[in-house]
Every structure is written in C-alpha cells, then in structure tokens.
Design a protein around this motif. Structure first.
Motif, PDB file in Angstrom:
ATOM      1  N   ALA A 210       0.809 -18.495 -17.047  1.00 32.20           N
ATOM      2  CA  ALA A 210       1.414 -17.166 -16.990  1.00 32.20           C
ATOM      3  C   ALA A 210       2.329 -17.067 -15.786  1.00 32.20           C
ATOM      4  CB  ALA A 210       0.326 -16.100 -16.908  1.00 32.20           C
ATOM      5  N   LEU A 211       3.532 -16.567 -16.010  1.00 32.81           N
ATOM      6  CA  LEU A 211       4.473 -16.307 -14.933  1.00 32.81           C
ATOM      7  C   LEU A 211       4.315 -14.852 -14.507  1.00 32.81           C
ATOM      8  CD1 LEU A 211       6.954 -16.958 -13.144  1.00 32.81           C
ATOM      9  CD2 LEU A 211       8.399 -16.369 -15.115  1.00 32.81           C
ATOM     10  N   ILE A 212       3.954 -14.636 -13.249  1.00 36.03           N
ATOM     11  CA  ILE A 212       3.746 -13.291 -12.722  1.00 36.03           C
ATOM     12  C   ILE A 212       4.875 -12.971 -11.754  1.00 36.03           C
ATOM     13  CG2 ILE A 212       2.239 -11.826 -11.333  1.00 36.03           C
ATOM     14  CD1 ILE A 212       0.316 -14.268 -12.985  1.00 36.03           C
ATOM     15  N   MET A 213       5.539 -11.838 -11.992  1.00 34.57           N
ATOM     16  CA  MET A 213       6.673 -11.434 -11.174  1.00 34.57           C
ATOM     17  C   MET A 213       6.441 -10.020 -10.643  1.00 34.57           C
ATOM     18  SD  MET A 213       9.689 -12.886 -13.693  1.00 34.57           S
ATOM     19  CE  MET A 213      10.976 -12.792 -12.450  1.00 34.57           C
ATOM     20  N   HIS A 214       6.697  -9.825  -9.348  1.00 34.43           N
ATOM     21  CA  HIS A 214       6.551  -8.521  -8.709  1.00 34.43           C
ATOM     22  C   HIS A 214       7.912  -7.842  -8.575  1.00 34.43           C
ATOM     23  CE1 HIS A 214       2.715 -10.310  -7.631  1.00 34.43           C
ATOM     24  NE2 HIS A 214       2.294  -9.125  -7.231  1.00 34.43           N
ATOM     25  N   THR A 215       7.924  -6.530  -8.716  1.00 32.92           N
ATOM     26  CA  THR A 215       9.161  -5.767  -8.584  1.00 32.92           C
ATOM     27  C   THR A 215       8.909  -4.500  -7.770  1.00 32.92           C
ATOM     28  OG1 THR A 215       8.769  -4.544 -10.646  1.00 32.92           O
ATOM     29  CG2 THR A 215      10.036  -6.603 -10.802  1.00 32.92           C
TER      30      THR A 215
ATOM     31  N   LEU B 124       4.166  -2.687  -4.977  1.00 30.26           N
ATOM     32  CA  LEU B 124       4.817  -3.592  -5.925  1.00 30.26           C
ATOM     33  C   LEU B 124       4.192  -3.495  -7.311  1.00 30.26           C
ATOM     34  CD1 LEU B 124       5.120  -6.837  -3.749  1.00 30.26           C
ATOM     35  CD2 LEU B 124       6.770  -4.962  -3.977  1.00 30.26           C
ATOM     36  N   GLY B 125       5.048  -3.398  -8.312  1.00 27.58           N
ATOM     37  CA  GLY B 125       4.583  -3.556  -9.674  1.00 27.58           C
ATOM     38  C   GLY B 125       4.594  -5.029 -10.042  1.00 27.58           C
ATOM     39  N   TYR B 126       3.889  -5.388 -11.114  1.00 27.58           N
ATOM     40  CA  TYR B 126       3.947  -6.778 -11.583  1.00 27.58           C
ATOM     41  C   TYR B 126       3.991  -6.811 -13.104  1.00 27.58           C
ATOM     42  CZ  TYR B 126      -1.057  -6.606 -12.737  1.00 27.58           C
ATOM     43  OH  TYR B 126      -2.277  -6.277 -13.278  1.00 27.58           O
ATOM     44  N   GLU B 127       4.640  -7.831 -13.621  1.00 26.15           N
ATOM     45  CA  GLU B 127       4.708  -8.103 -15.055  1.00 26.15           C
ATOM     46  C   GLU B 127       4.277  -9.547 -15.282  1.00 26.15           C
ATOM     47  OE1 GLU B 127       5.424  -6.029 -17.503  1.00 26.15           O
ATOM     48  OE2 GLU B 127       6.051  -4.309 -16.265  1.00 26.15           O
ATOM     49  N   THR B 128       3.569  -9.770 -16.369  1.00 30.08           N
ATOM     50  CA  THR B 128       3.090 -11.108 -16.713  1.00 30.08           C
ATOM     51  C   THR B 128       3.799 -11.594 -17.963  1.00 30.08           C
ATOM     52  OG1 THR B 128       0.909 -10.583 -15.796  1.00 30.08           O
ATOM     53  CG2 THR B 128       1.057 -12.495 -17.254  1.00 30.08           C
TER      54      THR B 128
ATOM     55  N   LYS C 251     -10.568  -7.820 -18.347  1.00 29.84           N
ATOM     56  CA  LYS C 251      -9.206  -7.305 -18.228  1.00 29.84           C
ATOM     57  C   LYS C 251      -8.227  -8.462 -18.322  1.00 29.84           C
ATOM     58  CE  LYS C 251      -6.179  -4.513 -15.273  1.00 29.84           C
ATOM     59  NZ  LYS C 251      -6.074  -3.773 -13.994  1.00 29.84           N
ATOM     60  N   ASP C 252      -7.295  -8.363 -19.248  1.00 25.69           N
ATOM     61  CA  ASP C 252      -6.268  -9.379 -19.328  1.00 25.69           C
ATOM     62  C   ASP C 252      -5.194  -9.071 -18.295  1.00 25.69           C
ATOM     63  OD1 ASP C 252      -5.017 -11.640 -20.143  1.00 25.69           O
ATOM     64  OD2 ASP C 252      -4.692 -10.997 -22.215  1.00 25.69           O
ATOM     65  N   LYS C 253      -4.464 -10.099 -17.887  1.00 22.63           N
ATOM     66  CA  LYS C 253      -3.405  -9.910 -16.905  1.00 22.63           C
ATOM     67  C   LYS C 253      -2.119  -9.607 -17.655  1.00 22.63           C
ATOM     68  CE  LYS C 253      -1.989 -11.715 -12.427  1.00 22.63           C
ATOM     69  NZ  LYS C 253      -2.602 -10.601 -11.733  1.00 22.63           N
ATOM     70  N   THR C 254      -1.675  -8.363 -17.605  1.00 29.40           N
ATOM     71  CA  THR C 254      -0.482  -7.954 -18.335  1.00 29.40           C
ATOM     72  C   THR C 254       0.550  -7.336 -17.384  1.00 29.40           C
ATOM     73  OG1 THR C 254      -1.590  -5.847 -18.867  1.00 29.40           O
ATOM     74  CG2 THR C 254      -1.705  -7.622 -20.517  1.00 29.40           C
ATOM     75  N   HIS C 255       0.270  -6.131 -16.909  1.00 24.98           N
ATOM     76  CA  HIS C 255       1.169  -5.465 -15.974  1.00 24.98           C
ATOM     77  C   HIS C 255       0.366  -4.468 -15.146  1.00 24.98           C
ATOM     78  CE1 HIS C 255       1.158  -1.716 -18.338  1.00 24.98           C
ATOM     79  NE2 HIS C 255       1.099  -2.536 -19.383  1.00 24.98           N
ATOM     80  N   GLY C 256       0.932  -4.023 -14.052  1.00 22.05           N
ATOM     81  CA  GLY C 256       0.242  -3.082 -13.187  1.00 22.05           C
ATOM     82  C   GLY C 256       0.930  -3.010 -11.840  1.00 22.05           C
ATOM     83  N   ARG C 257       0.166  -2.643 -10.815  1.00 17.40           N
ATOM     84  CA  ARG C 257       0.742  -2.544  -9.480  1.00 17.40           C
ATOM     85  C   ARG C 257      -0.358  -2.770  -8.441  1.00 17.40           C
ATOM     86  NH1 ARG C 257      -0.553   2.357  -7.201  1.00 17.40           N
ATOM     87  NH2 ARG C 257       1.043   2.152  -5.599  1.00 17.40           N
ATOM     88  N   TYR C 258       0.056  -3.307  -7.292  1.00 16.43           N
ATOM     89  CA  TYR C 258      -0.809  -3.460  -6.126  1.00 16.43           C
ATOM     90  C   TYR C 258      -0.032  -3.023  -4.897  1.00 16.43           C
ATOM     91  CZ  TYR C 258      -3.838  -6.389  -9.032  1.00 16.43           C
ATOM     92  OH  TYR C 258      -4.654  -6.844 -10.030  1.00 16.43           O
TER      93      TYR C 258
ATOM     94  N   ALA D 140     -10.133  -7.259  -6.353  1.00 18.13           N
ATOM     95  CA  ALA D 140     -11.250  -8.171  -6.616  1.00 18.13           C
ATOM     96  C   ALA D 140     -11.810  -7.951  -8.019  1.00 18.13           C
ATOM     97  CB  ALA D 140     -12.341  -7.969  -5.567  1.00 18.13           C
ATOM     98  N   ALA D 141     -11.945  -6.690  -8.421  1.00 18.87           N
ATOM     99  CA  ALA D 141     -12.466  -6.388  -9.757  1.00 18.87           C
ATOM    100  C   ALA D 141     -11.534  -6.915 -10.837  1.00 18.87           C
ATOM    101  CB  ALA D 141     -12.657  -4.882  -9.913  1.00 18.87           C
ATOM    102  N   ASP D 142     -10.212  -6.792 -10.632  1.00 20.15           N
ATOM    103  CA  ASP D 142      -9.250  -7.295 -11.610  1.00 20.15           C
ATOM    104  C   ASP D 142      -9.346  -8.814 -11.748  1.00 20.15           C
ATOM    105  OD1 ASP D 142      -8.339  -4.772 -12.104  1.00 20.15           O
ATOM    106  OD2 ASP D 142      -6.429  -4.994 -11.038  1.00 20.15           O
TER     107      ASP D 142
END
Length: 285
Positions: free
Chosen positions: A253-258, A239-243, A220-227, A176-178
């Motif tokens: 923005a295309l967001i992909m989880h790995t 899952l990690g994610y990349e933007t 916070k910009d949406k770049t990369h991270g994990r949830y 939620a904070a992100d």
C-alpha cells in the motif's frame, strides 16, 4: 507459527457479543446476573434464526464449513460492519494453506509513484506493517527509516516500542489502536505468515499497551483519515492521508499525506521538506 483461525474466530465472536446488550437488540432483560457482559449465546442464536447448537459450533470453531446464509444471519445479528463481515467470512471458511512469499519487493511502478510524490510524505507498507520504501519527507516526518535495521522498519514495532513515537502523535492512543486494528486484519488475510505471528508475540511480550489493545479485537482497514503530528523541528502538523493499492498487488500500500492549502500545516510541511533535503534520503529494503 501461524494464526489459529478457530481460536481467533471464537474470540472475535465473543468480543462482538460482549458489546451488545439485550436492550440494544430489542430483547427483554430479566435482570438476572450475567457472568460476562453482552448477549448470551442463546440470545444471539435466536436473533440470527439458527439453533443454539449450530451457533455454539461456529463460535467454538468445531468446523469451518458454515453456509453463507448462516454467516450472513450471524453477521446481521451482531451488527457487524463491512470490514467485520469480511473478517468473519475469512475466519469461518477453509484456508487454502498457501504460504506467502517470505520477502516482499517493491514493484517498479509503486517505486516511481513514491519518487514522484516529492512534496508530500509518502511510504509503502507491506505485510505485517513493514515499511518497504519511503521518500525523504516521510523519513523526516516519522523517523529516519534508512538508519534502522530492516527488521525495525515496522510501524507496529515503532509505535509500541519506540518512546519517540508517543511524543510524535498528538493522539498516540488513537494511532496505536489503528495500527493494532490493521495488524489484526492483516493477520487474518495472511494466516500462514510466520513474520506477522512472530511480531505479535514480540509486541505482546514487550508492551502492555499492545496486549490491552489487541484484546479488544478491533478491525480497521487502512484507507484514509488524518493524524496530528507534533514534530520536534517544525511543530504541529495536521495531515490527512490516502492509501492507494494496485488491484493485482494488494499486499503493498502506498500511503500519502496531504495538508489543506494555505494552512499552518502546509507552511510547516514546506519547512520540513526544506529540512529533509539536507538530512534524510529515500530508500527501500
């Protein structure tokens, strides 16, 4: 409706003063009671090397024509990170007044990238956290976007107004904070977008959690991270994610989880993909 940039500038600067103590910046604290936490205006002005009146005019938004040297000095004194610096410059400079296009369309190239990502959850986010397009695995992971009215295909609205989202994320407060931090940044990037302003009003009226998080003025910009997801069908997914953004189309923005190879989450994601083939479909607005 549109962003009140002068009010936003003042609130942002006050929130950043509040998080600094005299001890943190090498100033003596004489023990006198402070009406509000953090540095006083005159202390911040001294650190930045500007007059108190000059800083007060900046914080009160009396003008939006401050020199780069003054903004640099204030940013350094407040210990702003790169994202916060850009936010300060954006708010403290005149805005062209250009209105964004009311309806966003997914570029064919982004659509092809999305369709090619069949083995990972992928979706495209536009202005104001609107979900513009998705693949079946993203719908299986998060929610069946295609079953929602277009207006409800919005990440911020889902996170704060859909009770199922609280159970989906292992650390819902962090998610939620992100989302709020990104939405505030997006609002400043698109100050004339009435849709973003309307969304913020709606969430403020209907979610105490949103109001409390919004008042923090985090960015916070949406770049990369994990949830970590707690999926009702396949269980826990780390899952990690990349933007990915195209230089000439930054509003989409295309967001992909790995997942990590051969991990329990990779196994769970493969099971989710099999389940998704028979239950959900890709789509767009």
């Amino acid at each position: 409706m549109s962003l009140d940039r002068r009010a936003e500038l003042g609130e942002f600067l006050r929130s950043r003063r509040a998080r600094l103590s005299p001890e943190q910046v090498g100033l003596p604290d004489y023990g006198s009671r402070r009406r509000v936490p953090g540095l006083r205006r005159e202390e911040l002005a001294m650190l930045a090397g500007v007059s108190v009146d000059h800083y007060v005019r900046l914080e009160q938004g009396r003008t939006l024509h401050f020199s780069e040297s003054v903004l640099d000095a204030v940013a350094q004194a407040l210990r702003l990170n790169e994202v916060e610096r850009e936010h300060l410059y954006r708010l403290a400079r005149p805005w062209s007044g250009a209105e964004p296009q009311s309806e966003q369309q997914v570029r064919p190239g982004l659509r092809r990238l999305l369709d090619a990502a069949a083995d990972v959850p992928a979706y495209i986010v536009g202005r104001g956290t609107n979900v513009l397009a998705w693949n079946p695995l993203a719908a299986a992971l998060i929610t069946d976007f295609g079953a929602l009215p277009p207006r409800e295909r919005n990440l911020a609205r889902l996170v704060f107004l859909d009770e199922g989202m609280r159970e989906l994320y292992e650390d819902w407060p962090a998610k939620a904070a992100d989302v709020v931090a990104y939405l505030r940044l997006d609002m400043a990037r698109n100050p004339g977008d009435a849709g973003i302003a309307s969304l913020i009003e709606e969430l403020s009226a209907n979610s105490a959690d949103f109001r409390d998080t919004w008042e923090r003025h985090e960015l916070k910009d949406k770049t990369h991270g994990r949830y970590v997801y707690l999926h009702p069908v396949v269980g826990r997914l780390d899952l990690g994610y990349e933007t990915l953004r195209l230089p000439d189309d930054p509003d989409q923005a295309l967001i992909m989880h790995t997942t990590e190879p051969d991990s329990p989450s990779a196994t769970a994601l493969a099971l989710l993909a099999s389940w998704a083939q028979s239950t959900v479909r890709s789509g767009s607005r």
